[in-house]
Each structure stands twice: as C-alpha cells, then as structure tokens.
Design a protein around this motif. Structure first.
Motif, mmCIF file in Angstrom:
data_model
loop_
_atom_site.group_PDB
_atom_site.id
_atom_site.type_symbol
_atom_site.label_atom_id
_atom_site.label_comp_id
_atom_site.label_asym_id
_atom_site.label_seq_id
_atom_site.Cartn_x
_atom_site.Cartn_y
_atom_site.Cartn_z
ATOM 1 N N ASN A 12 -43.759 36.704 -43.713
ATOM 2 C CA ASN A 12 -43.147 36.274 -44.971
ATOM 3 C C ASN A 12 -41.915 35.426 -44.639
ATOM 4 O O ASN A 12 -41.647 35.129 -43.471
ATOM 5 N N LYS A 13 -41.171 35.057 -45.664
ATOM 6 C CA LYS A 13 -40.005 34.205 -45.435
ATOM 7 C C LYS A 13 -38.927 34.925 -44.619
ATOM 8 O O LYS A 13 -38.237 34.305 -43.797
ATOM 9 N N THR A 14 -38.792 36.226 -44.824
ATOM 10 C CA THR A 14 -37.818 36.987 -44.047
ATOM 11 C C THR A 14 -38.157 36.952 -42.566
ATOM 12 O O THR A 14 -37.283 36.759 -41.707
ATOM 13 N N ASP A 15 -39.441 37.116 -42.249
ATOM 14 C CA ASP A 15 -39.889 37.068 -40.852
ATOM 15 C C ASP A 15 -39.611 35.699 -40.240
ATOM 16 O O ASP A 15 -39.175 35.590 -39.090
ATOM 17 N N LEU A 16 -39.825 34.654 -41.028
ATOM 18 C CA LEU A 16 -39.546 33.291 -40.572
ATOM 19 C C LEU A 16 -38.047 33.103 -40.327
ATOM 20 O O LEU A 16 -37.624 32.542 -39.309
ATOM 21 N N LEU A 47 -35.889 35.447 -39.603
ATOM 22 C CA LEU A 47 -35.504 36.236 -38.427
ATOM 23 C C LEU A 47 -35.857 35.523 -37.128
ATOM 24 O O LEU A 47 -35.143 35.639 -36.127
ATOM 25 N N ALA A 48 -36.962 34.763 -37.145
ATOM 26 C CA ALA A 48 -37.329 33.999 -35.951
ATOM 27 C C ALA A 48 -36.274 32.941 -35.647
ATOM 28 O O ALA A 48 -35.943 32.683 -34.482
ATOM 29 N N LEU A 49 -35.724 32.313 -36.685
ATOM 30 C CA LEU A 49 -34.621 31.375 -36.492
ATOM 31 C C LEU A 49 -33.378 32.116 -36.004
ATOM 32 O O LEU A 49 -32.658 31.665 -35.114
ATOM 33 N N TYR A 50 -33.131 33.253 -36.592
ATOM 34 C CA TYR A 50 -31.975 34.081 -36.256
ATOM 35 C C TYR A 50 -31.958 34.419 -34.764
ATOM 36 O O TYR A 50 -30.918 34.377 -34.108
ATOM 37 N N ASP A 51 -33.140 34.735 -34.234
ATOM 38 C CA ASP A 51 -33.237 35.119 -32.826
ATOM 39 C C ASP A 51 -32.981 33.953 -31.875
ATOM 40 O O ASP A 51 -32.838 34.161 -30.671
ATOM 41 N N ALA A 52 -32.946 32.744 -32.416
ATOM 42 C CA ALA A 52 -32.724 31.563 -31.573
ATOM 43 C C ALA A 52 -31.250 31.377 -31.214
ATOM 44 O O ALA A 52 -30.904 30.491 -30.447
ATOM 45 N N ALA A 70 -33.699 42.881 -44.572
ATOM 46 C CA ALA A 70 -34.071 43.114 -43.174
ATOM 47 C C ALA A 70 -33.176 42.335 -42.220
ATOM 48 O O ALA A 70 -32.934 42.768 -41.087
ATOM 49 N N VAL A 71 -32.674 41.195 -42.693
ATOM 50 C CA VAL A 71 -31.780 40.389 -41.852
ATOM 51 C C VAL A 71 -30.457 41.129 -41.646
ATOM 52 O O VAL A 71 -29.896 41.126 -40.550
ATOM 53 N N LEU A 72 -29.970 41.767 -42.716
ATOM 54 C CA LEU A 72 -28.731 42.542 -42.583
ATOM 55 C C LEU A 72 -28.924 43.715 -41.620
ATOM 56 O O LEU A 72 -28.019 44.051 -40.850
#
Length: 210
Positions: A53-57, A59-64, A123-125
């Motif tokens: 979903n958009k949250t998962d997407l 989070l993938a940016l977040y991990d970068a 989930a990002v928080l």
C-alpha cells in the motif's frame, strides 16, 4: 530468470523514484497510487506487486535515509584510549555534510518532515520510534563510555546528552530543509556541534581505565 529479476528491480526503482517526485511535489496525503503509477509509467497492479500500500511505499523511501553511522560509532567507542566524544561528533558532522550534498536525501527527509502522519501513516511513526530508540541506545552507550573515561561532564547523564544531540540534529535539519536553506548546513552545523560537544566535555578531563 536473471533478466526477470533485473526487470523487477528496475520497475521497483522507477516506482520509488516516481513516488519520491510526487510526494515531494504534492505531499504524501495528496498523492494517489494511480498518480505514482502514471509518473512511473507502470500499472497500479505493478505497484501492488512490489508494495502492499502507500504506507509500504513510503517506508521504502524512509529506509533510503539511514541515520549517522551507528555501526561505526558502536565499534569505535570500544577501542582502548579512544576519544569517544570525538568519534560521535565526527560521525554526526559527516552526516550533515552528506545531507548538504545529497539532493535525493534532502527530498526524502523533507517529505518525511512535511508528512501528515494520520492513521494511514501510523506505521511510519512506529518505525520512527523503533529507529529513535535504537539510535538513542547507541548514543547513550557512547556517552556512558565517555563518562566512564572521564570524558563527559558529570552534569550530563548519558541519556540527556543523547537526547540533546538528537534534538540538535533534528532542529538543524528541519530548519534548513523547510525554511529555505538559509544557512550553510555543513559549516554552521559543524560549528553548532563543536559548541555542543564542548559543553559535554569537562573543563579538566581525566582518563580512567577502560
């Protein structure tokens, strides 16, 4: 098989690049997955193949965008006779240098700072809390080591020093990214860290056995 894997990775990269551009231009809440798919030149189904979903997407940016070099800090503070505070100061200052030069990192951090963390993004928080706790634990261990070695002013506790350093870094990055980059992040950030770490150090440091 190799080609299929390579193609899948290329598609994933295109989606992430498109999401980065769209989130930066419109904000996370105002961007739909359809818009990301269109910008990436893929179907919405292709997005769901790679991201739930958009949250998962997001989070993938977040991990970068990794935090200052935790592994290096954790390893080097154990070295006998090391200047523990110098190691931490150098790692955090180097991270500011990296941010000042890396436009992609700047965009991703700006997206995070502007994001409305509603229920969809909760989930990002949770991820941020995990990262903050892990990072604080590494810093607290470093400051505890400095205290053992007589390198940390006794008016500071390892926990208060770690939190103050994180707040300083967050304040520097937030003001620079969101308010027009009105100062030299690398140079003035290093200067701010220099003064902060001077306050951490005792006036007359005494080495104790490791």
């Amino acid at each position: 098989m190799r080609r299929t894997k390579a193609e899948a990775e290329a598609t994933r990269s295109r989606i992430l690049n498109a999401a980065e551009r769209m989130f930066y231009a419109k904000g996370v809440s105002n961007t739909t997955l359809e818009e990301v798919a269109k910008a990436a030149g893929v179907t919405r189904g292709a997005i769901y193949w790679h991201f739930a979903n958009k949250t998962d997407l997001f989070l993938a940016l977040y991990d970068a965008v990794p935090l200052p070099q935790e592994d290096m800090i954790a390893r080097e503070i154990e070295a006998e006779a090391s200047d523990t505070l110098a190691i931490v100061e150098s790692a955090t200052a180097d991270w500011l240098d990296m941010l000042a030069k890396d436009e992609q990192r700047q965009r991703i951090l700006a997206i995070m700072l502007r994001c409305d963390y509603d229920s969809e993004m909760s989930a990002v928080l949770d991820r941020q809390k995990e990262i903050d706790e892990r990072h604080d634990a590494v810093l607290e261990r470093a400051f505890a080591r400095a205290l053992e070695r007589g390198q940390l002013q006794v008016t500071w506790t390892p926990a208060s020093a770690a939190r103050t350093l994180r707040w300083t870094m967050m304040g520097l990055c937030t003001e620079w990214l969101l308010f027009g980059r009105r100062f030299d992040l690398a140079a003035e950030g290093r200067d701010a860290l220099k003064h902060l770490f001077a306050s951490f150090r005792p006036a007359h440091p005494t080495e104790t056995a490791a």
